[in-house]
Design a protein around this motif. Structure first.
Motif, PDB file in Angstrom:
ATOM      1  N   ARG A  56       0.890  -0.818  -0.265  1.00 37.87           N
ATOM      2  CA  ARG A  56      -0.258   0.142  -0.493  1.00 37.87           C
ATOM      3  C   ARG A  56       0.809   0.943  -0.073  1.00 37.87           C
ATOM      4  O   ARG A  56       1.510   1.926   0.489  1.00 37.87           O
ATOM      5  N   SER A  57       0.803   2.600  -0.744  1.00 39.89           N
ATOM      6  CA  SER A  57       1.016   3.171  -0.864  1.00 39.89           C
ATOM      7  C   SER A  57       1.911   4.049   0.810  1.00 39.89           C
ATOM      8  O   SER A  57       3.134   4.761   0.890  1.00 39.89           O
ATOM      9  N   ASN A  58       1.795   3.849   1.902  1.00 37.95           N
ATOM     10  CA  ASN A  58       1.526   4.273   3.034  1.00 37.95           C
ATOM     11  C   ASN A  58       2.275   3.662   4.045  1.00 37.95           C
ATOM     12  O   ASN A  58       2.633   4.103   4.924  1.00 37.95           O
ATOM     13  N   GLU A  59       2.576   2.484   2.954  1.00 35.64           N
ATOM     14  CA  GLU A  59       4.222   1.922   3.600  1.00 35.64           C
ATOM     15  C   GLU A  59       5.098   2.699   3.256  1.00 35.64           C
ATOM     16  O   GLU A  59       6.424   1.844   3.190  1.00 35.64           O
ATOM     17  N   PHE A  60       5.181   3.320   2.355  1.00 40.00           N
ATOM     18  CA  PHE A  60       6.368   4.579   1.838  1.00 40.00           C
ATOM     19  C   PHE A  60       6.073   5.434   2.135  1.00 40.00           C
ATOM     20  O   PHE A  60       7.122   6.212   1.410  1.00 40.00           O
ATOM     21  N   THR A  61       6.287   5.836   3.686  1.00 35.95           N
ATOM     22  CA  THR A  61       5.731   7.088   4.349  1.00 35.95           C
ATOM     23  C   THR A  61       7.536   7.092   5.025  1.00 35.95           C
ATOM     24  O   THR A  61       7.428   6.191   5.372  1.00 35.95           O
ATOM     25  N   ALA A  62       7.640   8.609   5.030  1.00 33.62           N
ATOM     26  CA  ALA A  62       8.904   8.055   5.986  1.00 33.62           C
ATOM     27  C   ALA A  62       8.688   8.126   7.541  1.00 33.62           C
ATOM     28  O   ALA A  62       9.766   7.566   7.252  1.00 33.62           O
ATOM     29  N   SER A  63       7.347   8.167   7.688  1.00 29.96           N
ATOM     30  CA  SER A  63       6.934   7.061   9.112  1.00 29.96           C
ATOM     31  C   SER A  63       7.219   6.054   9.174  1.00 29.96           C
ATOM     32  O   SER A  63       8.367   5.122   9.876  1.00 29.96           O
ATOM     33  N   ALA A  64       6.635   5.608   8.118  1.00 27.44           N
ATOM     34  CA  ALA A  64       6.554   4.356   7.669  1.00 27.44           C
ATOM     35  C   ALA A  64       8.089   3.097   7.677  1.00 27.44           C
ATOM     36  O   ALA A  64       8.693   2.620   8.518  1.00 27.44           O
ATOM     37  N   ALA A  65       8.770   4.264   7.431  1.00 24.81           N
ATOM     38  CA  ALA A  65      10.623   3.579   6.860  1.00 24.81           C
ATOM     39  C   ALA A  65      11.041   3.831   7.924  1.00 24.81           C
ATOM     40  O   ALA A  65      11.626   2.865   8.471  1.00 24.81           O
TER      41      ALA A  65
END
Length: 455
Positions: free
Chosen positions: A440-449
């Motif tokens: 999902r695109s929200n897995e590629f946010t800075a916070s997710a990283a």
């Protein structure tokens, strides 16, 4: 350059030579009707060449070969193919008219160990039917933005199947269809002149927002794809995470990049991860914008479409991709093991990039050879500020099976001055590419990283 100029394939009257960044109108519906008729849906010439040495395109390798099962590494669909001939330093003059200046130089400088085994040409590039439909739609809607730094009214795949200038061809490469998401591991290396090397293993996760079925341009937030890489080994680099948000118009909204260093345990913005910056772990043998043969904003160069040529280029590299081939089988001093390579005669678009006045880049001029069947850059040449050929790059490609995609399996850049090279795509011992990991695109946010790095 004289050799290249003298062998432009005739019949490219529709091409406007010399254009470097000037936007043109989209093609007419009548012209777009050529797609799927005398042209393939992605804009290649459907017919064979006059001599029959390049066959007619009949749909590509759209069905996996017998014996392959989902989840396995792609097997060679042509196991009985043998080289038709081998180009060496001794017979080079017989084939100069169908070789790039870069390959001529490689044979001259590294022969007899560098040779080119030429096989039967097989036009294997294939894509899903909905990608073909979008290619035809893009032809009558897509336009370059001012100065060619982005495109509009396009989605999913290459925007200009009937290109009018060099910028349109490069955008076709940048936006070509590579699936909607993919996860895989591979290793890179920068062998010393004696052939010794220390591989760097990375895990790559891609989410192609631009190419997702049903996506609309206004909904993807100017993003082409999201990429997260995680370094697995060596231990000194393990845990390093790089996150990239690749934008469609990088002048209006530049590429966003972050890097997590396991030593400092902090995720920091990386504003310079673009253009001529050294590609991480490349020993300064490759620039960031050479990843994927060319990436990023095209604003530093003037782009000229030189026409189309018939050339011997890397193609159907199933030997290099095979699960029985290990890194030690591939890597040799100064260049890879050419016994594992496969070259075929294909039609390619030739695009020349000349550095704009007042712009700084390590490469003053570049030449790209772009596959007509896939818009994949197959080879390139990079020249220094004095006009000397400095580096030669290759992309060895295959058609993948679980998702009909023609993409690289291995890339390398040869530094002719240093006598060394950078190689990426060493995938021995790793699982097959996963084209449906369920991101999902929200897995590629800075916070997710950041959260992933702390686990």
């Amino acid at each position: 350059m004289s050799g290249m100029r003298s062998h432009i394939v005739a019949g490219a009257a529709a091409v406007l030579f010399g254009l470097s960044g000037q936007a043109l109108a989209k093609v007419s519906p009548a012209e777009a009707e050529r797609l799927g008729n005398e042209l393939t849906p992605v804009g290649a010439e459907r017919s064979a060449n006059e001599s029959g040495t390049i066959p007619e395109w009949t749909g590509g390798l759209s069905t996996p070969p017998a014996g392959w099962r989902e989840g396995e590494i792609e097997i060679n669909p042509f196991p009985d193919d043998k080289p038709l001939f081998v180009i060496t330093r001794d017979n080079l003059d017989l084939y100069r008219d169908k070789l790039s200046d870069g390959h001529i130089r490689m044979i001259e400088q590294y022969g007899p160990d560098f040779f080119m085994p030429v096989y039967q040409s097989r036009r294997t590039a294939a894509f899903p039917e909905h990608v073909y439909e979008k290619s035809v739609e893009n032809a009558t809607s897509a336009e370059l933005l001012d100065n060619g730094n982005g495109v509009r009214d396009t989605i999913m795949t290459s925007p200009f199947p009937i290109p009018r200038n060099g910028l349109e061809v490069i955008w076709n490469h940048i936006l070509r269809y590579r699936g909607t998401e993919i996860s895989f591991r591979s290793a890179s290396a920068t062998p010393q002149t004696d052939g010794s090397y220390n591989p760097v293993v990375n895990e790559y996760d891609y989410f192609f927002a631009y190419s997702r079925k049903g996506a609309e341009l206004e909904e993807i937030d100017n993003k082409i794809f999201y990429l997260k890489t995680n370094t697995i080994s060596p231990s000194s680099l393990a845990g390093t995470i790089t996150l990239v948000h690749e934008t469609l118009d990088q002048i209006r909204s530049p590429r966003l990049a972050w890097r997590y260093d396991s030593g400092s345990r902090r995720l920091r913005r990386s504003p310079n991860l673009a253009y001529e910056t050294d590609l991480p772990n490349s020993s300064s043998l490759r620039s960031v914008d050479q990843k994927d043969m060319y990436n990023g904003a095209p604003n530093q160069y003037d782009w000229t479409l030189k026409g189309k040529r018939e050339m011997y280029v890397p193609y159907n590299a199933y030997k290099l991709h095979g699960d029985s081939v290990e890194a030690d089988d591939v890597i040799r001093p100064k260049h890879i093991n050419q016994k594992l390579t496969r070259y075929e005669l294909h039609r390619v678009w030739v695009v020349e990039a000349t550095l704009r006045t007042g712009i700084s880049h390590i490469y003053a001029r570049r030449v790209f050879y772009v596959d007509e069947d896939s818009w994949q850059i197959l080879a390139s040449e990079e020249y220094d500020q004095e006009g000397n050929l400095w580096r030669v790059s290759e992309a060895h490609n295959i058609s993948y099976y679980s998702e009909p995609v023609f993409w690289t399996t291995m890339e390398m850049t040869y530094d002719l001055k240093a006598g060394r090279y950078y190689i990426d795509g060493l995938d021995d011992g790793f699982k097959a590419y996963d084209f449906s990991p369920g991101f999902r695109s929200n897995e590629f946010t800075a916070s997710a990283a950041r959260r992933a790095a702390r686990r």
